[in-house]
Design a protein around this motif. Sequence first.
Motif, PDB file in Angstrom:
ATOM      1  N   VAL A  85      -8.307  -7.073  -0.678  1.00  0.00           N
ATOM      2  CA  VAL A  85      -7.687  -6.699  -1.942  1.00  0.00           C
ATOM      3  C   VAL A  85      -6.168  -6.707  -1.838  1.00  0.00           C
ATOM      4  O   VAL A  85      -5.470  -7.097  -2.764  1.00  0.00           O
ATOM      5  CB  VAL A  85      -8.186  -5.305  -2.382  1.00  0.00           C
ATOM      6  CG1 VAL A  85      -7.427  -4.829  -3.622  1.00  0.00           C
ATOM      7  CG2 VAL A  85      -9.673  -5.346  -2.660  1.00  0.00           C
ATOM      8  N   MET A 110     -10.871  -3.505   2.183  1.00  0.00           N
ATOM      9  CA  MET A 110      -9.642  -3.277   1.439  1.00  0.00           C
ATOM     10  C   MET A 110      -8.559  -4.293   1.806  1.00  0.00           C
ATOM     11  O   MET A 110      -7.660  -4.579   1.017  1.00  0.00           O
ATOM     12  CB  MET A 110      -9.141  -1.859   1.693  1.00  0.00           C
ATOM     13  CG  MET A 110      -8.472  -1.206   0.527  1.00  0.00           C
ATOM     14  SD  MET A 110      -9.547  -0.965  -0.917  1.00  0.00           S
ATOM     15  CE  MET A 110     -10.693   0.257  -0.299  1.00  0.00           C
ATOM     16  N   ARG A 142       0.824  -1.204   0.000  1.00  0.00           N
ATOM     17  CA  ARG A 142       0.000   0.000   0.000  1.00  0.00           C
ATOM     18  C   ARG A 142       0.864   1.264   0.000  1.00  0.00           C
ATOM     19  O   ARG A 142       0.514   2.263  -0.640  1.00  0.00           O
ATOM     20  CB  ARG A 142      -0.928  -0.012   1.220  1.00  0.00           C
ATOM     21  CG  ARG A 142      -1.848  -1.217   1.265  1.00  0.00           C
ATOM     22  CD  ARG A 142      -2.726  -1.173   2.497  1.00  0.00           C
ATOM     23  NE  ARG A 142      -3.157  -2.514   2.904  1.00  0.00           N
ATOM     24  CZ  ARG A 142      -4.336  -2.806   3.400  1.00  0.00           C
ATOM     25  NH1 ARG A 142      -5.230  -1.865   3.571  1.00  0.00           N
ATOM     26  NH2 ARG A 142      -4.640  -4.035   3.753  1.00  0.00           N
ATOM     27  N   GLU A 150      -8.333   5.610   0.582  1.00  0.00           N
ATOM     28  CA  GLU A 150      -9.191   4.475   0.899  1.00  0.00           C
ATOM     29  C   GLU A 150      -8.462   3.142   1.031  1.00  0.00           C
ATOM     30  O   GLU A 150      -9.107   2.113   1.261  1.00  0.00           O
ATOM     31  CB  GLU A 150     -10.278   4.351  -0.171  1.00  0.00           C
ATOM     32  CG  GLU A 150      -9.786   3.991  -1.562  1.00  0.00           C
ATOM     33  CD  GLU A 150     -10.894   4.052  -2.613  1.00  0.00           C
ATOM     34  OE1 GLU A 150     -12.033   4.406  -2.263  1.00  0.00           O
ATOM     35  OE2 GLU A 150     -10.601   3.763  -3.779  1.00  0.00           O
ATOM     36  N   ILE A 151      -7.151   3.114   0.919  1.00  0.00           N
ATOM     37  CA  ILE A 151      -6.453   1.821   0.875  1.00  0.00           C
ATOM     38  C   ILE A 151      -5.908   1.368   2.217  1.00  0.00           C
ATOM     39  O   ILE A 151      -5.382   0.260   2.317  1.00  0.00           O
ATOM     40  CB  ILE A 151      -5.293   1.849  -0.152  1.00  0.00           C
ATOM     41  CG1 ILE A 151      -4.244   2.892   0.240  1.00  0.00           C
ATOM     42  CG2 ILE A 151      -5.818   2.087  -1.551  1.00  0.00           C
ATOM     43  CD1 ILE A 151      -3.021   2.909  -0.672  1.00  0.00           C
ATOM     44  N   THR A 196     -10.384  -0.429  -6.611  1.00  0.00           N
ATOM     45  CA  THR A 196     -10.916  -0.330  -5.246  1.00  0.00           C
ATOM     46  C   THR A 196     -12.342   0.197  -5.214  1.00  0.00           C
ATOM     47  O   THR A 196     -12.869   0.495  -4.146  1.00  0.00           O
ATOM     48  CB  THR A 196     -10.014   0.589  -4.401  1.00  0.00           C
ATOM     49  OG1 THR A 196      -9.926   1.872  -5.031  1.00  0.00           O
ATOM     50  CG2 THR A 196      -8.622   0.003  -4.258  1.00  0.00           C
ATOM     51  N   LEU A 235      -7.917   7.237  -4.244  1.00  0.00           N
ATOM     52  CA  LEU A 235      -7.192   5.976  -4.094  1.00  0.00           C
ATOM     53  C   LEU A 235      -6.369   5.955  -2.810  1.00  0.00           C
ATOM     54  O   LEU A 235      -6.440   5.001  -2.028  1.00  0.00           O
ATOM     55  CB  LEU A 235      -6.293   5.755  -5.311  1.00  0.00           C
ATOM     56  CG  LEU A 235      -5.554   4.420  -5.388  1.00  0.00           C
ATOM     57  CD1 LEU A 235      -6.548   3.283  -5.587  1.00  0.00           C
ATOM     58  CD2 LEU A 235      -4.541   4.441  -6.530  1.00  0.00           C
ATOM     59  N   LEU A 287     -15.591  -0.831  -2.513  1.00  0.00           N
ATOM     60  CA  LEU A 287     -15.183  -1.596  -1.345  1.00  0.00           C
ATOM     61  C   LEU A 287     -15.259  -0.724  -0.098  1.00  0.00           C
ATOM     62  O   LEU A 287     -15.005   0.466  -0.153  1.00  0.00           O
ATOM     63  CB  LEU A 287     -13.752  -2.112  -1.508  1.00  0.00           C
ATOM     64  CG  LEU A 287     -13.475  -3.018  -2.707  1.00  0.00           C
ATOM     65  CD1 LEU A 287     -11.997  -3.385  -2.738  1.00  0.00           C
ATOM     66  CD2 LEU A 287     -14.330  -4.266  -2.649  1.00  0.00           C
TER      67      LEU A 287
END
Length: 561
Positions: A510, A507, A308, A437-438, A499, A434, A502
Amino acid sequence: MAIGGVHNQAASRRRALAGKSGWAGLVHNRRVFMIAVFASLGGLLYGYNQGVFSGVLNMTSFDNRMASAVNKSASKGWLVSILELGAWFGVLVTGYLADKLSRKYTILLAVCVFCVGVIVQTSAHGPSAIYGGRWTTGMGVGSLSMAVPLYNAELAPPEVRGSLVALQQLAITFGIMVSFWIDYGTNFIGGTGAGQSEASWRIPLALQLVPAIILGVGILFMPFSPRWLVNNGRDDEALQVLSRARGLPTDSDLVQIEFLEIKAQYLFEKETSEINFPQYQDGSWSSGFKLGVYGYLSLLMTRTLLNRVAIGTLTMFFQQWTGVNAILYYAPFIFKDLGLTGSTNSLLATGVVGIVMFLATIPAVIWVDKVGRKPVLVSGAFIMAGCHLIVAVLTGLFHNSWDSHRVAGWVACVFVWIFAMAFGYSWGPCSWILVAEIWPLSVRGKGLSIAASSNWMNNFIVGQVTPTMLDNINFGTFVFFGVFSFLGGLFIMFFVPETKGLTLEEMDDVFGAEGLAVADQERQMAIEKRIGLDNYAIVGDVREHSEKDDDVKNDDLVYKA
């Protein structure tokens, strides 16, 4: 059963109960939408500050006052880029502050710092005050660039989270557009020549205080992030925030599932911390600080988190090396180089950049949760690369003869505007979506601060080197940025997962949560059962609530183990 089996079933039910995505979802979640619009004033501050200085640099009265700093490429680069250096520092400390003080109060603190910097700039009588003011303003802007997307991402329902976070970029582009046209208007105060009044640049700098004060006062009346509340043991308040955001009672299935998903993720990470670092669980400041340090280290030492970090930092790296801020910071000078003579004409062309970028961001807010992140980012990168290369070719052919090739000059200007549109709908909003939210809950503030610091450090480098590049390699500057734009598209295409749709908790799946140890799998499943999340992962017919959207109302839904 695989990790998250209970959670995945509950998540399926939550998605069925939830409303539509995109614009329809924004209308359905009007309370969250209005809160996010207000919080995104932080983006407006950033955008206005980013855009206003490009016009100020082009004003005669400012150049006269700050001649020792603006007459050389190197010092001009520092005058622009020192804000980004301050923002880089602000982002790094904001990770800790956002977790400690809350996202809400971190925004308030950032506004206060921002206002101090604006006052110093507005009252400046020499370059040193501009340097110091822009550094201080940068700390506030950098903090807001992280805290506002984080706040929006954690408050937003999953089906509209991307659109709400995209409001940050929409606010940024709106701020850029407004600043360009204010610069254009105030440029006429006292005339555009040697007699120009210093009010022409002091007024646009001072106007930044208006939205800052509104945001600082108004954020006091906004709710806390429900995920931050859970992280600090304030479960009842978190449940109330989710209830009001959804417009549903606290005992509704949708609110309960969302709350329990957040709670399960928090408890899992808390228990993991207790197992890994039992010596730092006494609640003292020193233990909390050490846990924070280990939290940053875990980003580098755990494979799923390192993945990430790589995606977050490289996404922001490529966002900046598209050359967007080279365009924004030095647009009047670039348009002069493309054959538009006079400060008024170059400021007018710069104002068009602001308009097209703002308008192009609107579709991203409406459709990003339907289309997804990857298609938007890849298409935008390739369009920007093409625009750079076309401008490079035209500049290489006609840079010494624009007067006799007016059409070519205007074509180059048009492709600069198309570049601004491409960035506005793609890398502007989607890169921030992006990287917001990861991250898992326990390191979300720290992780986003690392990614945002990559943005600001690269932003600083771009602002620093662009004047020198334009002076020394001319059209090669556009070739350089075009190549990096193309590489950014390839990076997203081959290395970044989709993503869209989700939850922040999903996450983990993923990014390789299935690789967790068996003991971790069992512990997470035990937590989900202990808090009752398994009660919402059942086989059977589920009748939808009357409040839900027509496309899910009265559907028969089956949930399988």
